[in-house]
Design an enzyme around this catalytic site. Structure first.
Site, short mmCIF file in Angstrom:
data_model
loop_
_atom_site.label_atom_id
_atom_site.label_comp_id
_atom_site.label_asym_id
_atom_site.label_seq_id
_atom_site.Cartn_x
_atom_site.Cartn_y
_atom_site.Cartn_z
N THR A 241 0.85 -1.20 0.00
CA THR A 241 0.00 0.00 0.00
C THR A 241 0.88 1.24 0.00
OG1 THR A 241 -1.61 -1.24 1.26
CG2 THR A 241 -1.86 1.16 1.27
N CYS A 328 36.75 4.88 8.40
CA CYS A 328 36.26 3.50 8.34
C CYS A 328 34.75 3.59 8.16
CB CYS A 328 36.53 2.78 9.65
SG CYS A 328 38.27 2.76 10.04
#
Ligand code: PLP
Length: 391
Positions: A241, A328
């Site tokens: 939906t 990182c």
């Protein structure tokens, strides 16, 4: 103390007019658009308007498709996995080409497809930090390449890719072309008339719309296996939906993003350059990528001798929100693939901070932020043995 938000490549504030436009669709016009009764049908005009705004925003034609998704990660997964199912799994093609600097939702989806047997080539970037036409020509092959997926602009550096040239090369070779335009919409023109893309993905929360809703453009006539199977919503291309209030909000946010492009190019760029000049006036700093090659709102700066995370903490404590150019990939200790691909040294990667502005940024904020950044750099360098040893 008023906080200053300079992390707009992560997400943006919802424009109050967007919020207001969404409001009626929570408790008043809350019908399911697939219902045949009035509660369902009364939301149709707002959905049509939202869809028209999305089409106009990216220059799509009536026969093209735009699917409303839950986010850009979904759109990117849909394209990569769909093309894998359509063209790679049982042939006739075998390879997907992408870059070494894509967002993790492209990179990790490609890694998953590799685990299923697809060959993925991660094209390197040139000295300007982007994949150029020459590089694409080296790797593309009309018989083998199923899809080329290259971002429109990079989320960390803001560097803009030559998508028009890349798309034309794909056309010449009859190869499908996808671009992740998440960091481009609302910052620079994105027009599928000018750039021959077959698939394009975007995400509302990057252009002052709500989180949790995005779009996937599919060029007319193209088939793409669905990612989510179920009902016939979105013409059977994406079941579930439709999130009506968010869709309505995204439509308006898109229209406003496009209306504000000239402002972005002039005013946001001016503020970005002002902040960048102030950063570069601090000794031993540098900024990645030439200004004209970047989206007008982004700065990836490095402050020699200062760990990015320490600076983020310090800036945050002093009211400025930015993000690390994450040396990182945050939770892991793997080096950041974008920086590795750009041959950015470890030292630079660990000391980099991304500042990203929006049309809500003000000159006063930028000047305050510049002062906070200068003081923070001084304070942290005073206690940084790395910095002292580098002198
Ligand atoms: N692609 C790029 C280039 C992004 O910067 C981001 C979000 O940071 C995404 C995809 C994912 O967007 P979403 O949060 O809508 O899944």
């Amino acid at each position: 103390m008023d906080r200053i938000y300079l992390d707009n490549n992560a997400t943006t504030i919802v424009d109050p007019r967007v919020k207001e436009a969404m409001e009626p669709f929570f408790c008043q016009q809350y019908g399911n658009p697939n219902s045949l009764h009035g509660f369902g049908t009364e939301v149709h005009p707002a959905m049509r308007l939202a869809m028209d705004r999305l089409y106009a925003g990216i220059g799509a034609g009536n026969a093209d498709d735009i699917i409303v998704t839950s986010c850009a990660c979904e759109g990117n997964n849909h394209v990569l996995k769909g093309v894998y199912f359509d063209l790679v799994r049982s042939g006739p093609k075998s390879e997907i080409l992408t870059t070494q600097v894509e967002h993790p939702c492209v990179r990790n989806t490609c890694a998953f497809l590799e685990s299923l047997g697809a060959k993925v080539i991660y094209m390197p970037v040139n000295a300007d930090g982007v994949v150029d036409g020459e590089t694409l020509r080296r790797f593309i092959h009309p018989d083998r390449t199923a899809l080329v997926s290259v971002m429109w602009a990079n989320n960390e550096t803001g560097l803009i890719f030559p998508v028009r040239e890349l798309g034309e090369i794909c056309r010449e070779n009859s190869v499908l072309f996808h671009s992740d335009a998440v960091q481009a919409i609302g910052k620079i023109p994105v027009d599928v008339n000018r750039v021959p893309v077959d698939f394009l993905t975007f995400s509302a929360h990057k252009f002052h719309g709500p989180k949790g809703v995005g779009g996937l453009f599919i060029r007319k006539g193209l088939k793409l296996t669905p990612l989510i199977h179920g009902g016939e919503q979105m013409g059977g291309r994406r079941a579930g939906t439709v999130n009506v209030p968010y869709f309505v909000g995204m439509g308006l946010a898109m229209e406003m993003a496009v209306d504000n492009l000239a402002y972005e190019d002039r005013a946001v760029r001016r503020l970005r350059d002002r902040l960048e000049d102030a950063i570069l006036a601090i000794p031993d700093t540098l900024v990645v990528g030439e200004r004209e090659r970047r989206t007008p709102n982004t700065i990836l700066a490095s402050f020699r001798g200062i760990e990015g995370e320490a600076m983020i903490w310090d800036l945050n404590a002093n009211g400025v929100a930015a993000s690390t150019g994450s040396a990182c990939a945050s939770e892991s200790l793997e080096p950041n693939p974008t920086f590795a691909a750009m041959c950015i040294s470890d030292e630079l990667a660990h000391t980099s901070i991304r500042f990203s502005l929006s049309r809500f940024s003000t000159e006063e904020e930028i000047d305050q932020a510049a002062a906070v950044i200068r003081r923070s750099a001084q304070r942290l360098r005073a206690i940084s043995s790395t910095y002292k040893n580098s002198k």
